[in-house]
Design an enzyme around this catalytic site. Structure first.
Site, PDB file in Angstrom:
ATOM      1  N   LYS A   1      -8.446   2.721   5.901  1.00  0.00           N
ATOM      2  CA  LYS A   1      -7.419   3.917   5.417  1.00  0.00           C
ATOM      3  C   LYS A   1      -8.161   5.123   5.223  1.00  0.00           C
ATOM      4  O   LYS A   1      -7.555   6.152   5.585  1.00  0.00           O
ATOM      5  CB  LYS A   1      -6.860   3.408   4.017  1.00  0.00           C
ATOM      6  CG  LYS A   1      -5.519   2.237   4.330  1.00  0.00           C
ATOM      7  CD  LYS A   1      -5.040   1.635   3.261  1.00  0.00           C
ATOM      8  CE  LYS A   1      -4.250   0.423   3.928  1.00  0.00           C
ATOM      9  NZ  LYS A   1      -4.129  -0.662   2.651  1.00  0.00           N
TER      10      LYS A   1
ATOM     11  N   SER B   1       0.807  -1.241   0.012  1.00  0.00           N
ATOM     12  CA  SER B   1      -0.019   0.187  -0.151  1.00  0.00           C
ATOM     13  C   SER B   1       0.835   1.269  -0.026  1.00  0.00           C
ATOM     14  O   SER B   1       0.272   2.417  -0.217  1.00  0.00           O
ATOM     15  CB  SER B   1      -0.817   0.016   1.173  1.00  0.00           C
ATOM     16  OG  SER B   1      -1.837  -1.098   1.200  1.00  0.00           O
TER      17      SER B   1
END
Length: 179
Positions: free
Chosen positions: A103, A60
């Site tokens: 997130k 990520s």
């Protein structure tokens, strides 16, 4: 000064190391269009991720590492009001990641309202409450140049290319690396 090495230390797992190396390779391959002076790659660059409480390993951070690296090498400031995530390939494609809802909610809790996400994660936004989605400016991207247009100051993405508006760091001015 150094020999152009990328040094990676701290709490980086193998996947994060690959993300950093992919960002380094992308920056070298696109140095001219990113206004990175050629002598920037004759210096060593050291990326250190402190241990903190949570081990960090996953793809990520690719877009984020690329943003930080290109910002440091080119002297072009990164935006501090944009959250970003996405795995990157050597050719600059931005691939999907997991945990989008968590997130994005973390970014919102931190006061960030502009988010850069991989295009292939666009459907994950449906998992967010409508009132949160409506308060966000979300940029879904397929390639790193497109992401950098949103994460670096003065960046725009036109005709399939990253371009910069306003003043551009002078070629040969050298990178502004933190010492």
């Amino acid at each position: 000064p150094g020999k152009g090495n990328l040094v990676l230390t701290g709490q980086l797992g193998d996947v994060m190391k690959e993300s950093a190396q992919a960002a380094w390779t992308y920056a070298k391959a696109h140095a001219d269009e990113l206004y990175i002076p050629s002598d920037a790659f004759k210096q060593d660059v050291h990326i250190h991720v402190p241990a903190g409480a949570i081990p960090k390993d996953g793809p990520s951070a690719g877009v984020t590492m690329a943003t930080a690296l290109v910002s440091a090498l080119s002297g072009r400031p990164a935006r501090n009001d944009v959250a970003m995530t996405g795995e990157i390939t050597l050719s600059g494609r931005v691939l999907p990641i997991g945990g989008v809802k968590e997130k994005v909610l973390g970014a919102v809790r931190a006061g960030i309202r502009t988010i850069v996400l991989p295009k292939d994660n666009e459907s994950d936004l449906e998992d967010l409450p409508k009132e949160i989605r409506e308060g966000l400016k979300i940029h879904v991207v397929e390639e790193l140049g497109e992401a950098l247009a949103h994460t670096l100051r003065g960046g725009v993405y036109r005709e399939g290319r990253l371009q910069f508006t306003g003043t551009t760091p002078a070629k040969g001015s050298g990178p502004r690396l933190q010492h």
